[in-house]
Scaffold this active site. Structure first.
Site, PDB file in Angstrom:
ATOM      1  N   SER A  59      94.619  18.450  91.162  1.00 42.70           N
ATOM      2  CA  SER A  59      93.195  18.228  91.432  1.00 42.70           C
ATOM      3  C   SER A  59      92.638  17.059  90.631  1.00 42.70           C
ATOM      4  O   SER A  59      93.319  16.447  89.805  1.00 42.70           O
ATOM      5  CB  SER A  59      92.392  19.487  91.080  1.00 42.70           C
ATOM      6  N   CYS A  60      91.345  16.798  90.865  1.00 42.31           N
ATOM      7  CA  CYS A  60      90.692  15.703  90.153  1.00 42.31           C
ATOM      8  C   CYS A  60      90.094  16.161  88.825  1.00 42.31           C
ATOM      9  O   CYS A  60      89.404  15.400  88.163  1.00 42.31           O
ATOM     10  CB  CYS A  60      89.598  15.110  91.032  1.00 42.31           C
ATOM     11  N   LEU A  61      90.314  17.414  88.448  1.00 48.40           N
ATOM     12  CA  LEU A  61      89.754  17.908  87.185  1.00 48.40           C
ATOM     13  C   LEU A  61      90.651  17.515  86.017  1.00 48.40           C
ATOM     14  O   LEU A  61      91.843  17.820  86.028  1.00 48.40           O
ATOM     15  CB  LEU A  61      89.659  19.438  87.196  1.00 48.40           C
TER      16      LEU A  61
END
Ligand code: PLP
EC number: 4.1.1.95
Length: 455
Positions: A389-391
């Site tokens: 993910s982009c986290l």
């Protein structure tokens, strides 16, 4: 799609000795590796492998200890919050134990897997009307968190013409918990419960955090003192006490745990992100010895027998010991600006949740390469593992895990013994990604089935 074959198996096993500094007590995936190509095709990755027969073994073990000291006056409940796999709940039903349920959905699942309503116990602070109504109709036991909740249940029971089977939750006089009642409130609530028309007061219970059997033994002894005081002072007789969960299990051998404690250092973690404390991945007690210590403390077993009080235990994590593993597929690897190697896997760290609790799963994953290249010891590398993910926080392990060679796209990483709280506690459909499948494996080792996905 991954294609680990039987041919690579021998090479992989040889490599794993080299890979793992902190190996799992048991590589649960070993007997099932030949199924991996089929499983990854049918179930996609990541997937959680469920081993319900292992839950059954754990249940047999704990029942054995309890029956030795208490005869038939005990009840084992599986705390379903630990893992909501239907296969594990069904295994519990087949072994004839009950389920600790904390929501309507958990309760419904228990019933559909064959657990009797009377064998379920509701926990949680304030339960929804739908949850309580089903409990009243199914004659499940309700662990009541407060005097306020007791009155709510009485009025609901009156309105539908049912009687609630009630245990009152005691908080062992801990000052800062938001659950349960202190001793004074418990005694007062017992008197109130005894006077209410649609409440059948069956006893009391507690759940303590941590894993210390001595603390649980002392708390049980204190609760038996309260039971005595109510019996002599108000002729209130409890027939059940629930001492909750909090039983240990061993993820690694003792020597591995000691080595970890001595060797581990900030530098082993990306940006020095070493957790302040770790879960006890090895514990001097097992589920059985811990339960035995609780029973032997202050003559607890004798007092329970003498007063004809049934003891309920509701282990979660310990009943799922060995009951599952999680497999991620590598998407690629990169070197960060800080110079750290990072393995990025398909899926999210929400399917492997330890880092979200400021902690770290210390057990090294097993690396299953797709290619059959000969491994040169000089290619050994350490890398941390992140989700897709982009986290920034989507990290499975901040610890730089040792690999005998850098994982490649399509390789698999197997995290062992993940059934207890690591699999589905936090899973979400972030980025629209699917919730990983749970694949049920039995001890015949030649087939699998895929569970219905539940969010
Ligand atoms: C009321 C209650 N019972 C049982 C458990 C299971 O605890 P464990 O998994 O540590 O055995 C919990 C866990 O939070 C709980 O809250």
């Amino acid at each position: 799609m991954n294609n680990i074959s039987m041919d690579t198996r021998a090479a992989v096993e040889a490599n794993n000795d080299f890979d793992t500094r902190f190996p799992a007590k048991e590589d649960l995936s070993l007997p099932y590796r030949q199924l991996f190509p089929l499983i990854t095709k049918a179930a996609n990755t990541p997937f959680h492998a469920m081993l319900p027969h292992r839950v059954k073994q754990n249940i047999v073990g704990v029942k054995h200890v309890l029956s030795r000291y208490l005869g038939e006056r005990f009840q084992v409940l599986y705390a379903m919050k630990t893992n909501r796999s239907a296969a594990l709940v069904k295994a519990a039903a087949e072994e004839g134990i009950g389920i600790d349920v904390s929501s309507l959905e958990e309760f419904q699942l228990a019933l559909t897997q064959g657990v009797r309503g009377q064998d379920c116990s509701l926990s949680g602070p304030f339960k929804s009307v739908e949850f309580l109504t089903l409990a009243l109709r199914q004659e499940a036991r309700i662990v009541v968190d407060s005097d306020e909740e007791l009155l709510q249940i009485q009025s609901l029971a009156v309105s539908i013409g049912k009687t609630a089977r009630v245990l009152l939750r005691w908080n062992a006089d801990q000052p800062y918990t938001r659950f349960g009642m202190n001793t004074d409130k418990l005694k007062a609530a017992s008197l109130v419960a005894d006077s209410l028309s649609n409440i059948e007061l069956e006893g009391a219970g507690f759940h303590l955090s941590g894993y210390c059997p001595l603390e649980r033994g002392k708390a049980l002894s204190q609760l038996l003192d309260i039971a005595d005081a109510l019996r002599y002072g108000a002729d209130i007789r409890w027939k059940a006490i629930n001492i909750g969960g909090g039983y240990p299990l061993r993820y690694v051998e003792e020597a591995t745990w000691r080595r970890f404690q001595n060797a581990i250092d900030k530098q082993d973690f990306v940006a020095g992100r070493m957790p302040k404390s770790f879960y006890p991945y090895w514990h001097p007690d097992t589920l059985e010895t811990a339960v035995e210590k609780v029973l032997l403390e202050s003559g607890n077993a004798e007092r329970l027998r003498a007063n004809n009080i049934e003891l309920s235990v509701e282990p979660g994590r310990a009943l799922t010991d060995g009951a599952g593993f999680t497999v991620f597929e590598v998407l690629g690897t990169k070197t960060t600006n800080a110079g750290d190697h990072c393995v990025v896997v398909k899926g999210l760290s929400f399917s492997f949740s330890e880092t979200w609790f400021n902690s770290e799963f210390i057990v090294d994953p097993v690396h299953l390469p797709v290619s059959q290249e000969v491994i040169k010891p000089t290619n050994a590398v350490r890398a941390y593992i992140a989700g897709q993910s982009c986290l920034e926080e989507d990290v499975l392990t901040y610890r730089k895990v040792p690999f005998s060679q850098m994982p490649k796209a399509g390789d698999l990483l197997v995290f062992n013994n993940t059934a207890g709280y690591l699999m589905d506690l936090l899973e979400t459909r972030f980025h629209g990604l699917p919730i990983p499948n749970k694949v049920v494996l039995d001890n015949k080792e030649d087939s699998f089935s895929i569970e219905e996905v539940r969010g």
